[in-house]
Design an enzyme around this catalytic site. Structure first.
Site, mmCIF file in Angstrom:
data_model
loop_
_atom_site.group_PDB
_atom_site.id
_atom_site.type_symbol
_atom_site.label_atom_id
_atom_site.label_comp_id
_atom_site.label_asym_id
_atom_site.label_seq_id
_atom_site.Cartn_x
_atom_site.Cartn_y
_atom_site.Cartn_z
ATOM 1 N N GLY A 51 0.877 -1.174 0.000
ATOM 2 C CA GLY A 51 0.000 0.000 0.000
ATOM 3 C C GLY A 51 0.904 1.209 0.000
ATOM 4 O O GLY A 51 1.725 1.364 -0.895
ATOM 5 N N GLU A 52 0.794 1.998 1.040
ATOM 6 C CA GLU A 52 1.637 3.189 1.151
ATOM 7 C C GLU A 52 2.193 3.221 2.574
ATOM 8 O O GLU A 52 1.440 3.374 3.542
ATOM 9 C CB GLU A 52 0.767 4.426 0.876
ATOM 10 C CG GLU A 52 1.529 5.653 0.521
ATOM 11 C CD GLU A 52 2.390 5.479 -0.732
ATOM 12 O OE1 GLU A 52 1.885 4.982 -1.758
ATOM 13 O OE2 GLU A 52 3.582 5.839 -0.663
ATOM 14 N N SER A 53 3.511 3.037 2.676
ATOM 15 C CA SER A 53 4.113 2.900 4.009
ATOM 16 C C SER A 53 3.882 4.132 4.873
ATOM 17 O O SER A 53 3.667 4.014 6.093
ATOM 18 C CB SER A 53 5.606 2.600 3.872
ATOM 19 O OG SER A 53 6.225 3.562 3.053
ATOM 20 N N CYS A 82 6.101 -5.413 0.398
ATOM 21 C CA CYS A 82 6.253 -4.094 -0.221
ATOM 22 C C CYS A 82 6.209 -2.966 0.816
ATOM 23 O O CYS A 82 7.175 -2.789 1.549
ATOM 24 C CB CYS A 82 5.231 -3.945 -1.341
ATOM 25 S SG CYS A 82 5.793 -2.811 -2.602
ATOM 26 N N ARG A 109 13.196 3.252 -0.763
ATOM 27 C CA ARG A 109 11.739 3.120 -0.677
ATOM 28 C C ARG A 109 11.055 2.895 -2.022
ATOM 29 O O ARG A 109 10.153 2.056 -2.129
ATOM 30 C CB ARG A 109 11.176 4.379 0.001
ATOM 31 C CG ARG A 109 9.721 4.265 0.287
ATOM 32 C CD ARG A 109 9.203 5.482 1.026
ATOM 33 N NE ARG A 109 7.790 5.582 0.770
ATOM 34 C CZ ARG A 109 7.131 6.710 0.672
ATOM 35 N NH1 ARG A 109 7.753 7.852 0.822
ATOM 36 N NH2 ARG A 109 5.851 6.697 0.415
ATOM 37 N N ILE A 139 5.416 -3.222 -7.729
ATOM 38 C CA ILE A 139 4.652 -1.974 -7.894
ATOM 39 C C ILE A 139 5.275 -0.917 -6.988
ATOM 40 O O ILE A 139 5.147 -0.980 -5.767
ATOM 41 C CB ILE A 139 3.171 -2.174 -7.496
ATOM 42 C CG1 ILE A 139 2.542 -3.340 -8.271
ATOM 43 C CG2 ILE A 139 2.385 -0.879 -7.721
ATOM 44 C CD1 ILE A 139 1.151 -3.718 -7.785
ATOM 45 N N ARG A 140 5.958 0.026 -7.576
ATOM 46 C CA ARG A 140 6.699 1.032 -6.790
ATOM 47 C C ARG A 140 7.411 0.358 -5.608
ATOM 48 O O ARG A 140 7.331 0.791 -4.464
ATOM 49 C CB ARG A 140 5.760 2.142 -6.280
ATOM 50 C CG ARG A 140 5.242 3.039 -7.388
ATOM 51 C CD ARG A 140 4.404 4.186 -6.850
ATOM 52 N NE ARG A 140 3.266 3.701 -6.099
ATOM 53 C CZ ARG A 140 3.110 3.829 -4.797
ATOM 54 N NH1 ARG A 140 3.997 4.470 -4.082
ATOM 55 N NH2 ARG A 140 2.046 3.343 -4.201
ATOM 56 N N HIS A 175 4.589 -8.529 -4.724
ATOM 57 C CA HIS A 175 3.207 -8.746 -4.251
ATOM 58 C C HIS A 175 2.709 -10.154 -4.624
ATOM 59 O O HIS A 175 2.048 -10.310 -5.655
ATOM 60 C CB HIS A 175 2.262 -7.739 -4.920
ATOM 61 C CG HIS A 175 2.352 -6.353 -4.398
ATOM 62 N ND1 HIS A 175 1.490 -5.845 -3.451
ATOM 63 C CD2 HIS A 175 3.211 -5.363 -4.694
ATOM 64 C CE1 HIS A 175 1.807 -4.601 -3.186
ATOM 65 N NE2 HIS A 175 2.850 -4.276 -3.922
ATOM 66 N N GLU A 177 0.248 -11.696 -3.459
ATOM 67 C CA GLU A 177 -1.223 -11.766 -3.390
ATOM 68 C C GLU A 177 -1.878 -11.367 -4.714
ATOM 69 O O GLU A 177 -3.090 -11.520 -4.867
ATOM 70 C CB GLU A 177 -1.741 -10.886 -2.233
ATOM 71 C CG GLU A 177 -1.747 -9.380 -2.487
ATOM 72 C CD GLU A 177 -0.363 -8.737 -2.427
ATOM 73 O OE1 GLU A 177 0.647 -9.454 -2.304
ATOM 74 O OE2 GLU A 177 -0.300 -7.498 -2.520
HETATM 75 N N1 GLN Z 1 6.591 2.526 -2.442
HETATM 76 C C1 GLN Z 1 5.436 2.348 -1.626
HETATM 77 C C2 GLN Z 1 5.655 2.947 -0.239
HETATM 78 O O1 GLN Z 1 6.494 3.708 -0.050
HETATM 79 C C3 GLN Z 1 5.088 0.882 -1.497
HETATM 80 C C4 GLN Z 1 4.410 0.380 -2.741
HETATM 81 C C5 GLN Z 1 3.667 -0.899 -2.556
HETATM 82 O O2 GLN Z 1 3.374 -1.333 -1.435
HETATM 83 N N2 GLN Z 1 3.286 -1.477 -3.657
HETATM 84 O O3 GLN Z 1 4.961 2.670 0.652
#
Ligand code: GLN
Length: 198
Positions: A51-53, A82, A109, A139-140, A175, A177
């Protein structure tokens, strides 16, 4: 709590926690969303989703869950995927995230680049003497830039460590999942760090 039929909690503050619940259903293990201190006490193991840390860290603070979370990840099997991996690392190259430092790795990150550079790469992993082919979805994703002495690298991709473990902590940059394979969910739910819950 028993290791025979674990309840696997999924931190459900932000991110793709529902996908992890669906994978755990397919493995046939019980699971629960974790949003409160009571939820933590019901879970034998915990997945911290992607998600987004920064957002997950902020919600842990706003809901006064930091201490509960910190104690949990030091004592029970946990798997950070992630964003979850970023939260569990020792150091992150971005001061907007204060990681919890339960696995001795440093991460960049957004080391795999922006959303545009998200991709799926092939991986192979030996489990129980069998070679499994996995699709690795990035994904990122965070890139691991340092691996401490006590950390095991379980899988690499293009030379980078992408699945690592230390004591009760498992982390993946990708990921699982979002693929068809329940291999890693089964491994985490039923095998990983079994001695920690004994
Ligand atoms: N780069 C994202 C973050 O900083 C993480 C991306 C992800 O969980 N797919 O949280």
């Amino acid at each position: 709590m028993s290791t025979a039929s674990p309840v696997v909690g999924v931190l459900a503050l932000q991110g793709d926690y529902q996908k992890h619940r669906q994978m755990l259903d397919r493995v046939g293990v019980s699971s629960c969303d974790v949003r409160t201190a009571d939820d933590f006490s019901r879970a034998d193991r915990l997945i911290i989703p992607g998600g987004e840390s920064t957002v997950i860290a902020d919600l842990l603070r706003r809901f006064s869950l930091q201490e509960t979370f910190s104690a949990y990840i030091r004592s029970r099997p946990v798997w950070g995927t992630c964003a979850g991996m970023i939260l569990l690392a020792a150091r992150v190259n971005d001061e907007t995230v204060n990681p919890y430092g339960v696995i001795d790795i440093d991460v960049d990150r957004n080391g795999y680049g922006r959303q545009f550079f998200s991709d799926i790469r092939p991986g192979h992993m030996q489990l129980d003497g069998v070679d499994h082919r996995l699709d690795l979805v990035f994904i990122r994703a965070p890139r691991v830039t340092r691996v401490g002495d006590g950390v095991a690298v379980l899988l690499t991709c293009d030379g980078d460590p992408v699945l690592l473990a230390q004591n009760n902590v498992l982390v993946s940059a990708f990921h699982p999942e979002l693929t068809d394979s329940v291999l890693l969910h089964r491994y985490f739910a039923l095998t990983f760090a079994a001695e920690v819950t004994a």
